[in-house]
Design an enzyme around this catalytic site. Sequence first.
Site, mmCIF file in Angstrom:
data_model
loop_
_atom_site.group_PDB
_atom_site.id
_atom_site.type_symbol
_atom_site.label_atom_id
_atom_site.label_comp_id
_atom_site.label_asym_id
_atom_site.label_seq_id
_atom_site.Cartn_x
_atom_site.Cartn_y
_atom_site.Cartn_z
ATOM 1 C CB THR A 1 -2.252 -8.858 -6.009
ATOM 2 O OG1 THR A 1 -2.052 -10.239 -5.733
ATOM 3 C CG2 THR A 1 -3.719 -8.512 -5.917
ATOM 4 C CB CYS B 1 -2.460 -10.239 0.112
ATOM 5 S SG CYS B 1 -0.800 -10.421 -0.570
ATOM 6 N NE ARG C 1 4.842 -10.281 4.069
ATOM 7 C CZ ARG C 1 5.041 -10.561 2.775
ATOM 8 N NH1 ARG C 1 5.414 -9.613 1.938
ATOM 9 N NH2 ARG C 1 4.858 -11.793 2.333
ATOM 10 C CG PHE D 1 -16.100 -12.588 -3.042
ATOM 11 C CD1 PHE D 1 -16.010 -11.349 -3.655
ATOM 12 C CD2 PHE D 1 -17.262 -13.330 -3.224
ATOM 13 C CE1 PHE D 1 -17.052 -10.847 -4.425
ATOM 14 C CE2 PHE D 1 -18.312 -12.841 -3.980
ATOM 15 C CZ PHE D 1 -18.218 -11.597 -4.591
ATOM 16 C CG LEU E 1 -7.525 -6.341 -7.056
ATOM 17 C CD1 LEU E 1 -7.842 -4.926 -7.523
ATOM 18 C CD2 LEU E 1 -6.619 -6.290 -5.833
ATOM 19 C CD GLU F 1 0.303 -18.620 -7.250
ATOM 20 O OE1 GLU F 1 0.793 -18.849 -8.367
ATOM 21 O OE2 GLU F 1 -0.493 -19.411 -6.693
ATOM 22 C CB THR G 1 -0.895 -0.009 1.255
ATOM 23 O OG1 THR G 1 -1.652 -1.228 1.243
ATOM 24 C CG2 THR G 1 -1.856 1.172 1.255
HETATM 25 P P1 NAD Z 1 7.709 -10.113 -1.126
HETATM 26 O O1 NAD Z 1 7.825 -8.778 -0.517
HETATM 27 O O2 NAD Z 1 7.851 -11.330 -0.272
HETATM 28 O O3 NAD Z 1 8.766 -10.242 -2.307
HETATM 29 C C1 NAD Z 1 8.948 -9.275 -3.311
HETATM 30 C C2 NAD Z 1 10.413 -9.304 -3.726
HETATM 31 O O4 NAD Z 1 10.591 -8.430 -4.841
HETATM 32 C C3 NAD Z 1 11.375 -8.809 -2.633
HETATM 33 O O5 NAD Z 1 12.332 -9.814 -2.349
HETATM 34 C C4 NAD Z 1 12.017 -7.556 -3.251
HETATM 35 O O6 NAD Z 1 13.373 -7.388 -2.879
HETATM 36 C C5 NAD Z 1 11.883 -7.851 -4.729
HETATM 37 N N1 NAD Z 1 11.977 -6.660 -5.575
HETATM 38 C C6 NAD Z 1 11.387 -5.451 -5.397
HETATM 39 N N2 NAD Z 1 11.712 -4.618 -6.404
HETATM 40 C C7 NAD Z 1 12.513 -5.315 -7.238
HETATM 41 C C8 NAD Z 1 13.162 -5.001 -8.450
HETATM 42 N N3 NAD Z 1 13.039 -3.794 -9.025
HETATM 43 N N4 NAD Z 1 13.929 -5.950 -9.041
HETATM 44 C C9 NAD Z 1 14.069 -7.168 -8.466
HETATM 45 N N5 NAD Z 1 13.456 -7.537 -7.315
HETATM 46 C C10 NAD Z 1 12.696 -6.615 -6.708
HETATM 47 O O7 NAD Z 1 6.289 -10.124 -1.883
HETATM 48 P P2 NAD Z 1 5.356 -11.401 -2.154
HETATM 49 O O8 NAD Z 1 4.608 -11.739 -0.909
HETATM 50 O O9 NAD Z 1 6.132 -12.450 -2.839
HETATM 51 O O10 NAD Z 1 4.294 -10.756 -3.147
HETATM 52 C C11 NAD Z 1 4.600 -10.445 -4.501
HETATM 53 C C12 NAD Z 1 3.303 -10.143 -5.226
HETATM 54 O O11 NAD Z 1 2.456 -11.298 -5.198
HETATM 55 C C13 NAD Z 1 2.475 -9.014 -4.604
HETATM 56 O O12 NAD Z 1 1.818 -8.317 -5.629
HETATM 57 C C14 NAD Z 1 1.466 -9.753 -3.743
HETATM 58 O O13 NAD Z 1 0.278 -9.006 -3.586
HETATM 59 C C15 NAD Z 1 1.195 -10.994 -4.576
HETATM 60 N N6 NAD Z 1 0.755 -12.189 -3.836
HETATM 61 C C16 NAD Z 1 1.294 -12.507 -2.635
HETATM 62 C C17 NAD Z 1 0.899 -13.680 -1.989
HETATM 63 C C18 NAD Z 1 1.466 -14.088 -0.642
HETATM 64 O O14 NAD Z 1 0.952 -15.025 -0.066
HETATM 65 N N7 NAD Z 1 2.482 -13.463 -0.126
HETATM 66 C C19 NAD Z 1 -0.028 -14.534 -2.589
HETATM 67 C C20 NAD Z 1 -0.540 -14.184 -3.844
HETATM 68 C C21 NAD Z 1 -0.137 -13.010 -4.460
HETATM 69 C C1 UGA Z 2 -4.692 -15.202 1.090
HETATM 70 C C2 UGA Z 2 -5.586 -16.013 0.146
HETATM 71 O O1 UGA Z 2 -6.136 -17.118 0.874
HETATM 72 C C3 UGA Z 2 -4.791 -16.527 -1.055
HETATM 73 O O2 UGA Z 2 -5.675 -17.192 -1.969
HETATM 74 C C4 UGA Z 2 -4.135 -15.328 -1.761
HETATM 75 O O3 UGA Z 2 -3.342 -15.792 -2.841
HETATM 76 C C5 UGA Z 2 -3.266 -14.590 -0.766
HETATM 77 O O4 UGA Z 2 -4.081 -14.145 0.354
HETATM 78 C C6 UGA Z 2 -2.650 -13.359 -1.347
HETATM 79 O O5 UGA Z 2 -3.108 -12.827 -2.328
HETATM 80 O O6 UGA Z 2 -1.677 -12.944 -0.713
HETATM 81 P P1 UGA Z 2 -2.911 -15.790 2.972
HETATM 82 O O7 UGA Z 2 -3.065 -14.352 3.346
HETATM 83 O O8 UGA Z 2 -1.552 -16.333 2.791
HETATM 84 O O9 UGA Z 2 -3.700 -16.080 1.602
HETATM 85 O O10 UGA Z 2 -3.619 -16.704 4.080
HETATM 86 P P2 UGA Z 2 -5.153 -17.059 4.420
HETATM 87 O O11 UGA Z 2 -5.220 -18.495 4.706
HETATM 88 O O12 UGA Z 2 -6.075 -16.540 3.408
HETATM 89 O O13 UGA Z 2 -5.372 -16.294 5.790
HETATM 90 C C7 UGA Z 2 -5.447 -14.879 5.842
HETATM 91 C C8 UGA Z 2 -5.817 -14.446 7.236
HETATM 92 O O14 UGA Z 2 -7.176 -14.765 7.522
HETATM 93 C C9 UGA Z 2 -4.997 -15.108 8.342
HETATM 94 O O15 UGA Z 2 -4.704 -14.175 9.344
HETATM 95 C C10 UGA Z 2 -5.925 -16.192 8.859
HETATM 96 O O16 UGA Z 2 -5.641 -16.571 10.169
HETATM 97 C C11 UGA Z 2 -7.261 -15.487 8.743
HETATM 98 N N1 UGA Z 2 -8.414 -16.410 8.665
HETATM 99 C C12 UGA Z 2 -8.508 -17.287 7.642
HETATM 100 C C13 UGA Z 2 -9.404 -16.332 9.627
HETATM 101 O O17 UGA Z 2 -9.336 -15.516 10.564
HETATM 102 N N2 UGA Z 2 -10.478 -17.182 9.521
HETATM 103 C C14 UGA Z 2 -10.608 -18.071 8.500
HETATM 104 O O18 UGA Z 2 -11.623 -18.807 8.468
HETATM 105 C C15 UGA Z 2 -9.602 -18.128 7.546
#
Ligand code: NAD
Ligand code: UGA
Length: 469
Positions: free
Chosen positions: A139, A283, A353, A233, A228, A168, A101
């Site tokens: 995302t 996220c 986070r 949802f 998103l 993803e 954000t």
């Molecule tokens: P993260 O912060 O764990 O990793 C991002 C990485 O990108 C960092 O290691 C950072 O150093 C690197 N980076 C930043 N700028 C860069 C650049 N210019 N060149 C090379 N590397 C660079 O983030 P994440 O959790 O892996 O999320 C990545 C994306 O995927 C986000 O848009 C997030 O919303 C989405 N997403 C995250 C999850 C999740 O569970 N964490 C699940 C689905 C989607």
């Molecule tokens: C979530 C989505 O589930 C993934 O599909 C998506 O890819 C991801 O966000 C993303 O875009 O980053 P994540 O945040 O890793 O995944 O974990 P979740 O299992 O969704 O849990 C999120 C939060 O909700 C946690 O704090 C969990 O404890 C809480 N939660 C989950 C509840 O409080 N109640 C529930 O019934 C389920």
Amino acid sequence: MNSENVKDSNFEKNILCIGGGYVGGSTMAVIAQKCPQYKVTVVDINSDRINQWNSDTLPVYEPGLDDIVQSIRGRNLFFSDDIDSGIKEADIIFVSVNTPTKTFGAGAGMAADLQYWEKTARQIRDASKSPKIIIDKGTLPVKTALAMERILTATNNDIHFDVLSNPEFLAEGTAINDLTNPDRVLIGSRETPSGIKAREELVALYRNWVPEERIITSDIWSTELSKLTANAFLAQRISSINAMSALCEKTDANINEIAHAIGMDNRIGSKFLNASVGFGGSCFKKDILNLVYLCRYYGLDDVADYWESVVRINDYQKERFIFNMLHTMFNTLVDKRICLFGFAFKANTGDTRESPAIDIAKRLVEERAEIIITDPKALENAKIDLADIEGKIHYIEDPYEAAKGCDAIAVMTEWEMYTTLDYEKIYQSMSKPAFIFDGRDLLDHKRLFEIGFNVYPIGKPRFSHFKDK
Ligand code: NAD
Ligand code: UGA
């Protein structure tokens, strides 16, 4: 050595992922495992992170990930901080950089901060010497792929880029299973011959292990917005059940009974109905705020208000939890010792986070309580999260030691290990009266009550030894 699209003769294609975080690291490990015919390289600007990926201690804890990385690293999975060389060599580039954000300027606190994503787009353009397929894995706000196309084609070089959206859906803690056995893989492309051809290449990659019927294709804008929408949802379900948990506590109804009853309706379904102290994670909040910002940008204030209320209820749930502790423990927490069981935002991850535990810890310190934090995987991150907080905060890995002398335990994370502890022993070591506030409805409340605890679950009748309950 000239590395411009040089194919290592052992591999059919070079795949690059820019951004070696949770998503980049885990997804590429699984792609490399399932597609030994491809060379997969993960690059990151953070060299320390790359060094960790190349070491025995990976930068993220994810069940099953270590085994995969150990078995294929150096075979067809590589980690490097040489981003330009990676771009030159690649046929397909996934972009998985962070999109937090925005904290400044227009849209601060709401919109997605696209600075990392934009730098990456420009770097791809400037380092490329051959055509490539670029895949947005992060995302992103709807229409970001269009911006990517505009950046990539803004110079006079004649290189052709196809931009796809492939968000993803993995959840942390279950990432490897989610990636190897996904509900669906979603790929968005332009409907041009070149866009369709690029899409087919990505479909072919996933077909190595994902059944055809689970690979769905769409236009780019719907694909971006689907991601998103999915997170909105999911978060909305949690806020809905948490809103009902507040009413349950006033009416002696039991949120578990309600979740069970409504979950048996196929149209509602039983998943994601666990009431809790609130959702966390990197996220849900950021993606909903991003959605709210988009809606306001397009003048859809009622729609924006609707989605914003999901975040408001989540904040309310955390505040409610603190007020419950405060009122229950005789309206003062000053110098009370409170042990937080868990700090990760959910079980089976070290990620903290946006963990609700951060807010709870800060609020407890504001109330001048002394807090003791225990967690099997997240203590190092907890120390970073609370580094700027002035107060009495201790970090102790052993939950028995952590709870010793405390007035209360507050369960923040649903680690399974907390269900099998010896609570008789813990009770004996605590100050009396001893309280448990179960922010995950994880423990056996009746049994804890019988041991002597006063137990305060979420959305269920309390178990209190006080006569005037
Ligand atoms: P993260 O912060 O764990 O990793 C991002 C990485 O990108 C960092 O290691 C950072 O150093 C690197 N980076 C930043 N700028 C860069 C650049 N210019 N060149 C090379 N590397 C660079 O983030 P994440 O959790 O892996 O999320 C990545 C994306 O995927 C986000 O848009 C997030 O919303 C989405 N997403 C995250 C999850 C999740 O569970 N964490 C699940 C689905 C989607
Ligand atoms: C979530 C989505 O589930 C993934 O599909 C998506 O890819 C991801 O966000 C993303 O875009 O980053 P994540 O945040 O890793 O995944 O974990 P979740 O299992 O969704 O849990 C999120 C939060 O909700 C946690 O704090 C969990 O404890 C809480 N939660 C989950 C509840 O409080 N109640 C529930 O019934 C389920």
